[in-house]
Design a protein around this motif. Structure first.
Motif, short mmCIF file in Angstrom:
data_model
loop_
_atom_site.label_atom_id
_atom_site.label_comp_id
_atom_site.label_asym_id
_atom_site.label_seq_id
_atom_site.Cartn_x
_atom_site.Cartn_y
_atom_site.Cartn_z
N LYS A 1 55.67 77.08 40.25
CA LYS A 1 54.48 76.53 40.88
C LYS A 1 54.85 75.23 41.58
O LYS A 1 55.41 74.32 40.97
N LEU A 2 54.55 75.15 42.87
CA LEU A 2 54.99 74.04 43.70
C LEU A 2 53.91 72.97 43.90
O LEU A 2 54.07 72.10 44.75
N ASP A 3 52.85 73.02 43.12
CA ASP A 3 51.80 72.00 43.23
C ASP A 3 52.19 70.76 42.45
O ASP A 3 52.82 70.84 41.39
N ALA A 4 51.81 69.61 42.98
CA ALA A 4 52.07 68.33 42.30
C ALA A 4 50.81 67.48 42.36
O ALA A 4 50.24 67.28 43.43
N PHE A 5 50.38 67.00 41.19
CA PHE A 5 49.17 66.16 41.15
C PHE A 5 49.43 64.79 41.76
O PHE A 5 48.57 64.22 42.42
N GLY A 6 50.58 64.22 41.49
CA GLY A 6 50.88 62.88 41.96
C GLY A 6 51.92 62.23 41.09
O GLY A 6 52.75 62.91 40.47
N ILE A 7 51.89 60.92 40.99
CA ILE A 7 52.86 60.16 40.21
C ILE A 7 52.17 59.65 38.94
O ILE A 7 51.14 58.97 39.01
N LEU A 8 52.75 59.97 37.80
CA LEU A 8 52.20 59.55 36.52
C LEU A 8 52.78 58.20 36.13
O LEU A 8 54.00 58.05 36.05
N ASP A 9 51.91 57.20 35.90
CA ASP A 9 52.42 55.88 35.51
C ASP A 9 52.45 55.75 33.99
O ASP A 9 52.11 56.68 33.25
N SER A 10 52.87 54.58 33.51
CA SER A 10 53.07 54.37 32.08
C SER A 10 51.76 54.29 31.31
O SER A 10 51.76 54.29 30.07
N GLN A 11 50.65 54.23 32.01
CA GLN A 11 49.34 54.19 31.36
C GLN A 11 48.62 55.54 31.44
O GLN A 11 47.42 55.63 31.26
N ASN A 12 49.39 56.59 31.71
CA ASN A 12 48.87 57.95 31.81
C ASN A 12 47.81 58.09 32.90
O ASN A 12 46.85 58.85 32.76
N ARG A 13 48.04 57.38 33.99
CA ARG A 13 47.18 57.53 35.16
C ARG A 13 48.00 58.19 36.27
O ARG A 13 49.19 57.91 36.43
N ILE A 14 47.33 59.04 37.05
CA ILE A 14 48.00 59.75 38.14
C ILE A 14 47.60 59.12 39.47
O ILE A 14 46.42 59.00 39.78
N HIS A 15 48.61 58.74 40.24
CA HIS A 15 48.40 58.19 41.59
C HIS A 15 48.62 59.33 42.58
O HIS A 15 49.69 59.94 42.62
N THR A 16 47.62 59.62 43.39
CA THR A 16 47.70 60.77 44.29
C THR A 16 48.69 60.52 45.42
O THR A 16 49.02 59.38 45.77
N LEU A 17 49.16 61.61 46.04
CA LEU A 17 50.27 61.55 46.98
C LEU A 17 49.84 61.34 48.43
O LEU A 17 50.57 60.73 49.21
N GLY A 18 48.70 61.90 48.83
CA GLY A 18 48.36 61.89 50.25
C GLY A 18 49.23 62.88 51.00
O GLY A 18 49.97 63.67 50.43
N THR A 19 49.17 62.84 52.32
CA THR A 19 49.87 63.84 53.14
C THR A 19 51.09 63.29 53.88
O THR A 19 51.56 63.88 54.84
#
Length: 271
Positions: A17-35
């Protein structure tokens, strides 16, 4: 002897599966990628790496990434670092707007290692027996936003920045065209097509002519700022090269008579 790479890449990528939510930081938050295309390109490279690592391990080979991100290639498969039969793998990414869009890639420099063997390349150009390209083609999701932050448990609310991802792996010379990737860079362009199968099957002009003709064409292709241009298209090259006699050299030995016979046969079929 190198068919295993293509065959096993498709086998091992099946179901990935080639989907990616974003970048997971040390506080378990996901930062989205944009295009942003550079970020998405890096994401696909990250998906390809473990697949290549599995293939390398299955064949008793090393998988190495260059010390610098600015040198060719992205990945190297080899029996050992002294090998003269290394396999170069570059990962390329592009997006299309519709099924009728022309698929275009840039395939690396023609003004550096193809001419002097060591510039902007890990190891020497002559240390490589094969050069492969993994190409990812995708559609951008314009509704996706970058730099939004979600708690991990809310990840399903994130809009993926791309969709309709397709991919192929093929030898570089078989997907190369006869024009630079853009007008003001010294990068090889892929041959233009709307059909991904053309790239998957390697139906470019050099596929018939062979890897040595590809190397000669791009080694002597005039640089962007060159005042005198001996040729700028494959047709012009095919008229130019017989006039050079046996004076053109490559970084590796090649059979001049066999090469010229292949060129003449190609010209009879296509010109």
């Amino acid at each position: 002897m190198y068919e295993f790479l293509m065959d096993e890449f498709y086998q091992r990528m099946d179901g990935v599966k080639l989907d990616a939510f974003g970048i997971l930081d040390s506080q378990n938050r996901i930062h989205t990628l944009g295009t942003d295309s550079k970020i998405i390109g890096r994401i696909f490279e990250m998906f390809a790496q473990p697949v290549l690592a599995e293939i390398a391990a299955a064949h008793g080979m090393l998988l190495e990434t260059p010390e610098s991100q600015t040198v060719y290639p992205d990945f190297i498969l080899m029996k050992d670092r002294a090998s003269r039969e290394k396999i170069a793998v570059d990962v390329k990414t592009t997006y299309v707007d519709s099924d009728q869009s022309t698929i275009k890639f840039t395939l690396g420099s023609y003004g550096s290692y193809m001419r002097n063997n060591t510039k902007n390349i890990q190891y020497r150009y002559t240390d490589y027996a094969k050069h492969f390209v993994i190409g990812f083609v995708y559609r951008r999701n314009g509704a996706a936003q970058e730099s939004l932050v979600y708690d991990y448990q809310d990840r399903e609310q994130i809009l993926f920045p791309y969709y309709d991802v397709r991919y192929f792996i093929q030898e570089k010379y078989k997907i190369a065209g006869d024009r630079p990737g853009s007008g003001n860079t010294e990068n090889i362009g892929s041959f233009p097509t709307r059909n991904l199968e053309d790239l998957k099957e390697g139906r470019g002009p050099f596929s018939e002519l062979g890897a040595d003709v590809f190397d000669l064409y791009w080694k002597y292709y005039p640089k962007y700022r060159s005042g005198e241009k001996s040729y700028t298209t494959l047709r012009e090259f095919l008229e130019w090269i017989p006039r050079q006699g046996n004076q053109l050299s490559l970084l590796h030995p090649y059979d001049h008579e066999k090469l010229m016979a292949g060129i003449e046969a190609y010209k009879k079929r296509h010109i």
